[in-house]
Design an enzyme around this catalytic site. Structure first.
Site, PDB file in Angstrom:
ATOM      1  CD  GLU A 221      22.084  38.442  12.770  1.00 20.17           C
ATOM      2  OE1 GLU A 221      22.853  39.418  12.792  1.00 20.17           O
ATOM      3  OE2 GLU A 221      22.454  37.284  12.506  1.00 20.17           O
TER       4      GLU A 221
ATOM      5  CB  CYS B 212      32.239  35.445  18.783  1.00 19.18           C
ATOM      6  SG  CYS B 212      31.523  36.714  17.725  1.00 19.18           S
TER       7      CYS B 212
ATOM      8  CE  LYS C 294      25.708  36.466  14.892  1.00 20.50           C
ATOM      9  NZ  LYS C 294      25.751  37.373  13.730  1.00 20.50           N
TER      10      LYS C 294
ATOM     11  CD  GLU D 225      28.693  49.732   4.123  1.00 20.13           C
ATOM     12  OE1 GLU D 225      27.817  50.489   4.598  1.00 20.13           O
ATOM     13  OE2 GLU D 225      28.811  48.532   4.451  1.00 20.13           O
TER      14      GLU D 225
ATOM     15  CD  GLU E 261      31.969  45.434   7.975  1.00 22.85           C
ATOM     16  OE1 GLU E 261      30.825  45.281   8.450  1.00 22.85           O
ATOM     17  OE2 GLU E 261      32.999  45.054   8.553  1.00 22.85           O
TER      18      GLU E 261
ATOM     19  CD  GLU F 157      15.597  43.612   9.471  1.00 17.92           C
ATOM     20  OE1 GLU F 157      16.428  44.175  10.198  1.00 17.92           O
ATOM     21  OE2 GLU F 157      14.380  43.492   9.760  1.00 17.92           O
TER      22      GLU F 157
ATOM     23  CB  SER G  13      28.817  48.034   7.840  1.00 16.38           C
ATOM     24  OG  SER G  13      28.792  47.253   6.670  1.00 16.38           O
TER      25      SER G  13
ATOM     26  CB  CYS H  30      29.872  41.081  12.629  1.00 15.98           C
ATOM     27  SG  CYS H  30      30.753  41.394  11.093  1.00 15.98           S
TER      28      CYS H  30
END
Length: 585
Positions: A364, A506, A361, A285, A282, A369, A322, A302
Site C-alpha cells: 500500500e 488485523c 500495507k 461519506e 468515511e 497515489e 469508500s 481500510c
C-alpha cells in the site's frame, strides 16, 4: 428421549471422552498428550501430508491421527518405539530436501521443522542432500518465497484457497519433481496475489516469509539529517508482547513507545489517531451516499488486500469502495503535509515508519497515489514480526520497560480507533459516530456486541433518524466474494460492507507473530483491544480533541476540499495489468 450415548477411547491407557472432535489428533491433545504435526492447521482442512502425527492403534497398526476420525473403544499409543522411528525417518527425509541455512533463516527461532528435529535427536541424515537450489522469489513487495525450504505440507495452498478463495499457490508436477508455486511457475509479484500474508502465517518453516525492511529503517534512523517518526497500528499493541514472555492480548503500547524512543525515533505516534480521522471522513461519506441513494452498498477501504482484490477481481465495483484512505495512508499524508507546510521541514527530510500487523500495507505505501513528487507519504512499513526483531536486535527487553506516553498531537486517540484492529471494529466505530451525528442523540449502549466476534459473517441493523441501515461484516476474501456476488446479481440488501482479508481482522494479520497452531490467540488479542476501548475516557471518534483541532486548524471540516485532497483517494482497474503480466510470461 434417551440419553446421549457416552463415547470414549483410550490414549496410553487413559480413558478419554470425545464428542464432536473432527479427528483423533484433537482427542489425543484433549487428553493432554502432544502429537507433533507440520501440515495440520486447526482452522484449515486436514491434509495428512507430513505423517508426523502417526500413532499406533492396537489391532490396526500405524495410523495418521489427523485424518482418522475418533472411534469408540480403540486403544491409542502415541510414543511407541515404532512411532518414534517413523517420525524420525520422516524428519530425515524432509531435511534431506530442505535448505538448512538455519543461522540466516528468519524463521530460525520459531521453525517447526527445526524444533522437531531437535526433539527427536536428528543428528545425522541417512539420505543424500538436495544440492541444486531454485531461485528465491522476492518480486512481491510483501513476501519472500524460498522454494528450497518448502516441505510440501500444503498449508499455504490451503490457506490461499480456503481463506481467500484465490488459489495463487498450487502443487505442480508429480513425485520427486513436485513443487508449490504460482501458476505457470510465475513469481508472486506477477500474479494477482493480494499480499495478505496468510500463506506465510501458516508456513511451518521459512519457505514463505515477510519481506524485511528493517535495515532500510535502521539507515533512516542513523541519518541524523532526517526527522524519523513512527505510527503504531492498534493490533500491534496486543501481539508484540507475545515474543517477550507476555500474554497475547496484553496491551504494550506504552512499552512500545519507550522502546522506539530508545531505538532512535524522534516521535512516536499512533495510527489510532488517523483511525478516528477515518471514521470522520468515511462516516461523512456514508451519510452522503445514503441521502443520495448512490453507490451503495459502501465498501470499507481500510484493508489494502481487500482493496486490491476489488481492483483486480471486480474492477466494475470499485465505485462502491469508500474513497477514504486507510488509517495508515491518512496518517502519512496528513502528518507530512503538516510537517512541511506548517513546521517548515523539507519533505525529503521527514520520514514516517509505520508498524503494522499487515503484510499488504508494505504494498500500500508503494502506491503511486500515496506519494508527492516521488516522496512517499509513508516511507516504510514494518510488520509486528519485524518490530519484535528490531527491538531484540537493539538489546531491549520490552517486558522490563516502564510504559511511556505517546507524543501529541498525533498520539491522541479514542477507543473507537483502537477497535479497528478486530473484525467488526470499523463498523462499530463508525456507528458510534454516525448515529450521534445523524440523530443528535447519544447511544444507549456504546458497546455494539453484534459487530464483535471472530466468525466470518456478522450482520446488524441500525436505525438512523427513520432510515434503516443494514451493515454486513465479513473477514477473509472468500466470505467477501459471497457478498460481492449479491451486489452483482442485485440481491444485496445491505448498505455497508466491512471487509478484512485476514481471519478475525488485523489481529490475525500475516505480519503478526506466528500463532497458526493456537487460534485462541486471535481471540485474546481481540479481547485486549476491547479492554483498552472500555478503559479509555473517550470512546467515540468525534470526541477526539486533537481530531477536532486538526479540522479547525488544517482540514476545515470532514469532507472539505482540503480533507479530500489529503485523506481520500481513487481506485483503478488492476485486472488488465495483472492479465498483461501473466500473458507476457
Amino acid at each position: 428421549m434417551s440419553d446421549t450415548v457416552r463415547k470414549t477411547l483410550f490414549v496410553e491407557g487413559k480413558e478419554v471422552e470425545f464428542t464432536d472432535e473432527k479427528n483423533l489428533l484433537e482427542v489425543i491433545r484433549k487428553a493432554g498428550f502432544e502429537v507433533p504435526t507440520l501440515c495440520y492447521r486447526p482452522e484449515l482442512s486436514t491434509f495428512g501430508a507430513c505423517r508426523m502425527c502417526v500413532v499406533e492403534i492396537e489391532g490396526r497398526g500405524i495410523q495418521s491421527s489427523c485424518t482418522m476420525p475418533p472411534e469408540p473403544n480403540i486403544r491409542v499409543h502415541v510414543n511407541t518405539e515404532k512411532v518414534r522411528r517413523i517420525r524420525k525417518m520422516v524428519l530425515e527425509l524432509l531435511l534431506s530436501n530442505h535448505d538448512m541455512e538455519c543461522a540466516t533463516c528468519v524463521r530460525s527461532n520459531d521453525c517447526e521443522l527445526k524444533d522437531l528435529a531437535n526433539k527427536y535427536e536428528v543428528r545425522d541424515l541417512r539420505f543424500s542432500r538436495k544440492r541444486t537450489l531454485a531461485p528465491i522469489d522476492d518480486s512481491s513487495p510483501s513476501l519472500v518465497r524460498d522454494p528450497n525450504k518448502c516441505i510440501l505440507c500444503g498449508a499455504c495452498v490451503r490457506a490461499c484457497n480456503e481463506r481467500q478463495g484465490l488459489g495463487i499457490l498450487a502443487f505442480v508436477n508429480r513425485g520427486s519433481r513436485t513443487v508449490v508455486t504460482p501458476a505457470l511457475g510465475m513469481n508472486l509479484g506477477d500474479v494477482d496475489c493480494v499480499g495478505c500474508g496468510q500463506c506465510a502465517a501458516v508456513c511451518p518453516v521459512g519457505s514463505i516469509t515477510v519481506k524485511s525492511d528493517i535495515e532500510s529503517v535502521r539507515e533512516l534512523i542513523d541519518d541524523k539529517s532526517k526527522t524519523v517518526v513512527c505510527e503504531i497500528a492498534p493490533a500491534v499493541r496486543v501481539a508484540a508482547g507475545e515474543e517477550f514472555g507476555l500474554k497475547a492480548g496484553e496491551n504494550v503500547i506504552g512499552k512500545l513507545a519507550a522502546a522506539l524512543r530508545m531505538i532512535g525515533f524522534d516521535k512516536v505516534y499512533d495510527t489510532n489517531f488517523s483511525a478516528d480521522l477515518t471514521i470522520m471522513e468515511e462516516g461523512t461519506e456514508l451519510i452522503g451516499r445514503i441521502k443520495a441513494g448512490e453507490k451503495l452498498p459502501l465498501f470499507t477501504s481500510c484493508c489494502p488486500a481487500w482493496v486490491k482484490y476489488v481492483e483486480t477481481q471486480h474492477p466494475d465495483l470499485v465505485s462502491h469502495l469508500s474513497t477514504a484512505r486507510s488509517p495508515q495512508a491518512m496518517f502519512g499524508s496528513l502528518v507530512k503535509d503538516v510537517a512541511v507546510n506548517r513546521d517548515g521541514i523539507k519533505r525529503e527530510d521527514y520520514k514516517i515508519v509505520s508498524f503494522m500487523p499487515c503484510t499488504a500495507k508494505k504494498a500500500e505505501c508503494l502506491r503511486e497515489e500515496f506519494s508527492v513528487d516521488g516522496e512517499r507519504d509513508v516511507d516504510f512499513v514494518l510488520t509486528t514480526q519485524e518490530l519484535i526483531r528490531l527491538i531484540k536486535a537493539s538489546g531491549i527487553n520490552l517486558a522490563a520497560l516502564e510504559p511511556e506516553e505517546l507524543d501529541l498531537p498525533f498520539g491522541m486517540y479514542t477507543g473507537a480507533g483502537t477497535i479497528f484492529g478486530a473484525s467488526g471494529g470499523v463498523a462499530e466505530a463508525a456507528l458510534r459516530t454516525v448515529y450521534e451525528i445523524v440523530t443528535g442523540k447519544a447511544l444507549d449502549n456504546i458497546d455494539i456486541e453484534a459487530t464483535r466476534g471472530l466468525q466470518g459473517y456478522k450482520e446488524l441493523k441500525a436505525h438512523l433518524a427513520g432510515t434503516e441501515v443494514k451493515v454486513v461484516i465479513v473477514n477473509t476474501l472468500k466470505e467477501a466474494e459471497k457478498m460481492l456476488q449479491k451486489v452483482i446479481d442485485g440481491t444485496a440488501d445491505f448498505q455497508v460492507l466491512e471487509v478484512m482479508a485476514c481471519p478475525g481482522g488485523c489481529i490475525g494479520g500475516g505480519g503478526q507473530p506466528i500463532s497458526c497452531n493456537d487460534p485462541a490467540k486471535k481471540q485474546m488479542r481481540a479481547n485486549g483491544l476491547y479492554k483498552e476501548d472500555s478503559e479509555l475516557p473517550l470512546r467515540k471518534s468525534h470526541e477526539n480533541p486533537e481530531v477536532k483541532a486538526i479540522y479547525d486548524s488544517w482540514l476545515e471540516k470532514p469532507g472539505s476540499h482540503k480533507a479530500h485532497s489529503l485523506l481520500h483517494t481513487s481506485y483503478v482497474n488492476r485486472f488488465e495489468t495483472c492479465y498483461k503480466n501473466q500473458k507476457s510470461k
